[in-house]
Design a protein around this motif. Sequence first.
Motif, PDB file in Angstrom:
ATOM      1  N   VAL A   1     -38.199  20.752 -31.983  1.00 59.46           N
ATOM      2  CA  VAL A   1     -37.016  20.611 -32.857  1.00 59.46           C
ATOM      3  C   VAL A   1     -37.366  19.743 -34.069  1.00 59.46           C
ATOM      4  O   VAL A   1     -37.974  18.678 -33.931  1.00 59.46           O
ATOM      5  CB  VAL A   1     -35.826  19.986 -32.074  1.00 59.46           C
ATOM      6  N   ILE A   2     -36.972  20.236 -35.249  1.00 60.65           N
ATOM      7  CA  ILE A   2     -37.298  19.545 -36.507  1.00 60.65           C
ATOM      8  C   ILE A   2     -36.063  18.788 -36.989  1.00 60.65           C
ATOM      9  O   ILE A   2     -34.973  19.363 -37.105  1.00 60.65           O
ATOM     10  CB  ILE A   2     -37.761  20.568 -37.574  1.00 60.65           C
ATOM     11  N   PHE A   3     -36.228  17.507 -37.270  1.00 57.64           N
ATOM     12  CA  PHE A   3     -35.117  16.701 -37.797  1.00 57.64           C
ATOM     13  C   PHE A   3     -35.070  16.812 -39.325  1.00 57.64           C
ATOM     14  O   PHE A   3     -36.122  16.934 -39.964  1.00 57.64           O
ATOM     15  CB  PHE A   3     -35.292  15.228 -37.410  1.00 57.64           C
ATOM     16  N   PRO A   4     -33.850  16.734 -39.900  1.00 60.17           N
ATOM     17  CA  PRO A   4     -33.712  16.853 -41.374  1.00 60.17           C
ATOM     18  C   PRO A   4     -34.134  15.538 -42.053  1.00 60.17           C
ATOM     19  O   PRO A   4     -33.302  14.720 -42.425  1.00 60.17           O
ATOM     20  CB  PRO A   4     -32.216  17.133 -41.550  1.00 60.17           C
ATOM     21  N   ILE A   5     -35.421  15.365 -42.191  1.00 54.76           N
ATOM     22  CA  ILE A   5     -35.973  14.075 -42.630  1.00 54.76           C
ATOM     23  C   ILE A   5     -35.502  13.689 -44.030  1.00 54.76           C
ATOM     24  O   ILE A   5     -35.261  12.517 -44.311  1.00 54.76           O
ATOM     25  CB  ILE A   5     -37.519  14.121 -42.532  1.00 54.76           C
ATOM     26  N   GLU A   6     -35.342  14.690 -44.882  1.00 54.70           N
ATOM     27  CA  GLU A   6     -34.914  14.375 -46.249  1.00 54.70           C
ATOM     28  C   GLU A   6     -33.522  13.735 -46.239  1.00 54.70           C
ATOM     29  O   GLU A   6     -33.291  12.702 -46.863  1.00 54.70           O
ATOM     30  CB  GLU A   6     -34.921  15.665 -47.067  1.00 54.70           C
ATOM     31  N   ARG A   7     -32.609  14.354 -45.461  1.00 54.70           N
ATOM     32  CA  ARG A   7     -31.237  13.818 -45.400  1.00 54.70           C
ATOM     33  C   ARG A   7     -31.219  12.450 -44.708  1.00 54.70           C
ATOM     34  O   ARG A   7     -30.518  11.525 -45.122  1.00 54.70           O
ATOM     35  CB  ARG A   7     -30.317  14.808 -44.674  1.00 54.70           C
ATOM     36  N   ILE A   8     -32.004  12.337 -43.671  1.00 48.68           N
ATOM     37  CA  ILE A   8     -32.076  11.051 -42.963  1.00 48.68           C
ATOM     38  C   ILE A   8     -32.597   9.978 -43.930  1.00 48.68           C
ATOM     39  O   ILE A   8     -32.037   8.881 -44.040  1.00 48.68           O
ATOM     40  CB  ILE A   8     -32.994  11.155 -41.723  1.00 48.68           C
ATOM     41  N   GLY A   9     -33.629  10.327 -44.676  1.00 50.46           N
ATOM     42  CA  GLY A   9     -34.225   9.383 -45.636  1.00 50.46           C
ATOM     43  C   GLY A   9     -33.213   8.942 -46.679  1.00 50.46           C
ATOM     44  O   GLY A   9     -33.152   7.767 -47.045  1.00 50.46           O
ATOM     45  N   GLN A  10     -32.386   9.905 -47.146  1.00 48.63           N
ATOM     46  CA  GLN A  10     -31.378   9.542 -48.161  1.00 48.63           C
ATOM     47  C   GLN A  10     -30.402   8.514 -47.595  1.00 48.63           C
ATOM     48  O   GLN A  10     -30.072   7.529 -48.250  1.00 48.63           O
ATOM     49  CB  GLN A  10     -30.619  10.784 -48.631  1.00 48.63           C
ATOM     50  N   ILE A  11     -29.949   8.766 -46.371  1.00 54.15           N
ATOM     51  CA  ILE A  11     -28.973   7.856 -45.747  1.00 54.15           C
ATOM     52  C   ILE A  11     -29.591   6.457 -45.597  1.00 54.15           C
ATOM     53  O   ILE A  11     -28.972   5.446 -45.911  1.00 54.15           O
ATOM     54  CB  ILE A  11     -28.541   8.418 -44.362  1.00 54.15           C
ATOM     55  N   VAL A  12     -30.841   6.438 -45.151  1.00 52.45           N
ATOM     56  CA  VAL A  12     -31.499   5.147 -44.899  1.00 52.45           C
ATOM     57  C   VAL A  12     -31.759   4.419 -46.218  1.00 52.45           C
ATOM     58  O   VAL A  12     -31.503   3.213 -46.343  1.00 52.45           O
ATOM     59  CB  VAL A  12     -32.820   5.378 -44.119  1.00 52.45           C
ATOM     60  N   LYS A  13     -32.217   5.159 -47.211  1.00 54.08           N
ATOM     61  CA  LYS A  13     -32.572   4.502 -48.477  1.00 54.08           C
ATOM     62  C   LYS A  13     -31.346   4.057 -49.267  1.00 54.08           C
ATOM     63  O   LYS A  13     -31.432   3.104 -50.031  1.00 54.08           O
ATOM     64  CB  LYS A  13     -33.470   5.416 -49.332  1.00 54.08           C
ATOM     65  N   GLU A  14     -30.204   4.760 -49.064  1.00 56.12           N
ATOM     66  CA  GLU A  14     -28.960   4.299 -49.721  1.00 56.12           C
ATOM     67  C   GLU A  14     -28.660   2.849 -49.335  1.00 56.12           C
ATOM     68  O   GLU A  14     -28.048   2.107 -50.087  1.00 56.12           O
ATOM     69  CB  GLU A  14     -27.772   5.150 -49.259  1.00 56.12           C
ATOM     70  N   LYS A  15     -29.083   2.488 -48.136  1.00 49.82           N
ATOM     71  CA  LYS A  15     -28.836   1.109 -47.661  1.00 49.82           C
ATOM     72  C   LYS A  15     -30.027   0.201 -47.945  1.00 49.82           C
ATOM     73  O   LYS A  15     -30.075  -0.942 -47.475  1.00 49.82           O
ATOM     74  CB  LYS A  15     -28.599   1.122 -46.136  1.00 49.82           C
ATOM     75  N   GLY A  16     -31.029   0.748 -48.608  1.00 48.35           N
ATOM     76  CA  GLY A  16     -32.194  -0.067 -48.971  1.00 48.35           C
ATOM     77  C   GLY A  16     -33.041  -0.479 -47.772  1.00 48.35           C
ATOM     78  O   GLY A  16     -33.740  -1.494 -47.809  1.00 48.35           O
ATOM     79  N   ILE A  17     -32.996   0.342 -46.712  1.00 49.37           N
ATOM     80  CA  ILE A  17     -33.737   0.000 -45.481  1.00 49.37           C
ATOM     81  C   ILE A  17     -35.067   0.773 -45.461  1.00 49.37           C
ATOM     82  O   ILE A  17     -35.148   1.894 -45.960  1.00 49.37           O
ATOM     83  CB  ILE A  17     -32.874   0.336 -44.237  1.00 49.37           C
ATOM     84  N   ALA A  18     -36.094   0.169 -44.872  1.00 49.14           N
ATOM     85  CA  ALA A  18     -37.406   0.823 -44.800  1.00 49.14           C
ATOM     86  C   ALA A  18     -37.350   2.001 -43.813  1.00 49.14           C
ATOM     87  O   ALA A  18     -36.707   1.909 -42.764  1.00 49.14           O
ATOM     88  CB  ALA A  18     -38.458  -0.192 -44.352  1.00 49.14           C
TER      89      ALA A  18
END
Length: 408
Positions: A156-173
């Motif tokens: 199963v492939i996770f939507p890494i791009e969307r996950i990355g956007q959510i994480v980076k919106e909060k400025g988290i590594a």
Amino acid sequence: MAEEIYFDNNATTRVLPEVFETMRPFFTEFYGNPSSIHRFGSQVRQSIDEARSQVAALIGAADPLEVIFTSCGTEGNNAAIRALIESKPEKRHLVTTRVEHPAVLGLCQHLEKKGYRVTWLGVDQDGMLDLDELREALTEDTALVSVMHANNETGVIFPIERIGQIVKEKGIAFHVDAVQIAGKRPLNTKRTPIDLLTISGHKFHGPKGVGALYARRGVALPAFIIGGHQERNRRAGTENVPGIIGMGKAAEIALRSCVANSEHVRKLRDQLETGLLQACPDSRVNGQRHDRLPNTLNISFKYLEGESVLVLLDQYGICASTGSACTAGSSEPSHVLRAMGVPAEWLQGAVRFSLSELNTEEEVRFVNQKVPLIVERLRGLSALGKLANQQPAKADANRTTDSLAARG
Ligand code: PLP
């Protein structure tokens, strides 16, 4: 047909002959230390730089200097997570998922014992993450989020791009374990909001004992092995030169051929999946079928033990596995399937077939013939199994041949 039918490519892959030939002179002729000043060393240094560019191209990095060579995927994952928490000592919270490889799972459990707070994101019955749960988990205290790109057991492939956007919106590594997807699909770290990303050479027809950690330029990454100045002071130790050269070559080949290979492999995997679902009563696929690695099939045979199926497959020369090679030998059912809520009667009977472009239709036909015989034989040995044997096999292959337990 070859003596073995190797359907265990998520555990490791065969080193391609071209890769091996590229490595060979680095054992016998070009054995200089890349840190040496003399030409014998600097020649080797140049070859390492070339391999770095090949790996950077495979993952779509903006700059080859963003690639740090490691010894394996496990090291890359450990280094990434430890380095990120070390660089933010005031933050004590980590976010990861319940379905990570033991290389992340075990480390996060260890950190939990050391006093870090860990949020373990769950998955649904298809193996997919809930992105709202991720959003809610992020706090001021979160040091990092670590999520795998593709699951090694189900594909199963996770939507890494969307996950990355959510994480980076909060400025988290954000760290991504891309060990299973690298070489199977082109990656674009330049454009994806990822800070650190792990890959491993032996998963895409390179040698064992070498991996790489991508660290986006500007991300604070303290040294994770301290000693000499190798890898720009971040990972000390004399380089595994033949391994790095081999991984570079494997990366070059994968980049060139992964799209075409994926089509071939997907066709074989689908033939295998359809054939098994049709011929084996009470069988089901674990994990969503779309957004799944094209080479991976995780299939459960109700009331059976996956390990018994593997033993009989082995007698026919067929190599498969029940889950992660790193959890083999443990009698615990898969943590991935448990996180997906797979019911008990299906849990133990899971088998993972993972193909590569080196496999053939003839091999798939052979496996499609043998597995139903094995399943029938094993079920004949138990009362519940006998019941399952009495079920008619389905003429057309649905997701599962068991209507009640469909989708877990
Ligand atoms: N991460 C994932 C998703 C894997 O599948 C694996 C190996 O199976 C690893 C990490 C560990 O990689 P290595 O075997 O190179 O240590």
